[in-house]
Scaffold this active site. Structure first.
Site, PDB file in Angstrom:
ATOM      1  NE  ARG A   1     -12.620   3.619   4.554  1.00  0.00           N
ATOM      2  CZ  ARG A   1     -12.872   3.047   3.379  1.00  0.00           C
ATOM      3  NH1 ARG A   1     -11.896   2.830   2.526  1.00  0.00           N
ATOM      4  NH2 ARG A   1     -14.097   2.697   3.060  1.00  0.00           N
TER       5      ARG A   1
ATOM      6  CE  LYS B   1     -22.339   2.631  10.552  1.00  0.00           C
ATOM      7  NZ  LYS B   1     -22.142   2.058   9.257  1.00  0.00           N
TER       8      LYS B   1
ATOM      9  N   PRO C   1     -25.445   3.662  17.177  1.00  0.00           N
ATOM     10  CG  PRO C   1     -23.399   2.599  16.964  1.00  0.00           C
ATOM     11  CD  PRO C   1     -24.648   2.606  17.787  1.00  0.00           C
TER      12      PRO C   1
ATOM     13  CG  ASP D   1     -26.593   0.041  10.648  1.00  0.00           C
ATOM     14  OD1 ASP D   1     -27.786   0.015  11.034  1.00  0.00           O
ATOM     15  OD2 ASP D   1     -25.847  -0.937  10.789  1.00  0.00           O
TER      16      ASP D   1
ATOM     17  CG  HIS E   1     -28.907  -3.423   8.804  1.00  0.00           C
ATOM     18  ND1 HIS E   1     -29.499  -4.139   7.794  1.00  0.00           N
ATOM     19  CD2 HIS E   1     -27.585  -3.372   8.497  1.00  0.00           C
ATOM     20  CE1 HIS E   1     -28.575  -4.518   6.921  1.00  0.00           C
ATOM     21  NE2 HIS E   1     -27.412  -4.058   7.325  1.00  0.00           N
TER      22      HIS E   1
END
Length: 135
Positions: free
Chosen positions: A42, A86, A103, A105, A107
């Site tokens: 990152r 996302k 967003p 994801d 879930h």
């Protein structure tokens, strides 16, 4: 004696730090320094995204997004290195006053399939078109 703190643990003070501005990050850091701090892969994203934010006008560029349409904000944010749909929607929702950003994801995806459109389960991957049906 403060009634709000009555009985609360007040001896332990934890310092809080804000994330540096894009300009400060560029001026005082490098990919190597960020990797040494544990940012891993990152680190490059942070440096390149900081450079892009500065090139676009810095904090004001980001703040100006608050009054723009969600789709436009998402489109701008995904120009940042390492930012996908996302993450763009997370930033839009939590930092740029885009209350209608969702967003997606795993879930949210599962809930969308179960309660909104079971046909989404047929999608082989979460393409931008499929993402837009949910988010």
């Amino acid at each position: 004696e403060d009634p709000i703190l009555d009985g609360a643990e007040t001896e332990r003070i934890v310092p809080l730090y804000s994330f540096p501005s894009a300009a400060a990050l560029l001026a005082n850091s490098s990919e190597e320094k960020l990797r040494a701090l544990g940012m891993g892969y990152r680190a490059r994203f942070l440096i390149e995204s900081s450079r892009h934010v500065c090139d676009m006008g810095g904090e004001q560029w980001l703040l100006n997004m608050r009054s723009r349409e969600r789709e436009e904000v998402q489109k701008e944010l995904i120009t940042l290195c390492g930012v996908g749909l996302k993450v763009a929607d997370c930033v839009a929702l939590f930092s740029l006053d885009q209350a209608d950003a969702v967003p997606v994801d795993t879930h949210v995806w599962d809930i969308a399939i179960r309660d909104y459109a079971p046909s989404l389960a047929e999608a082989k991957s979460l393409t931008p078109t499929v993402y837009s049906r949910v988010g």
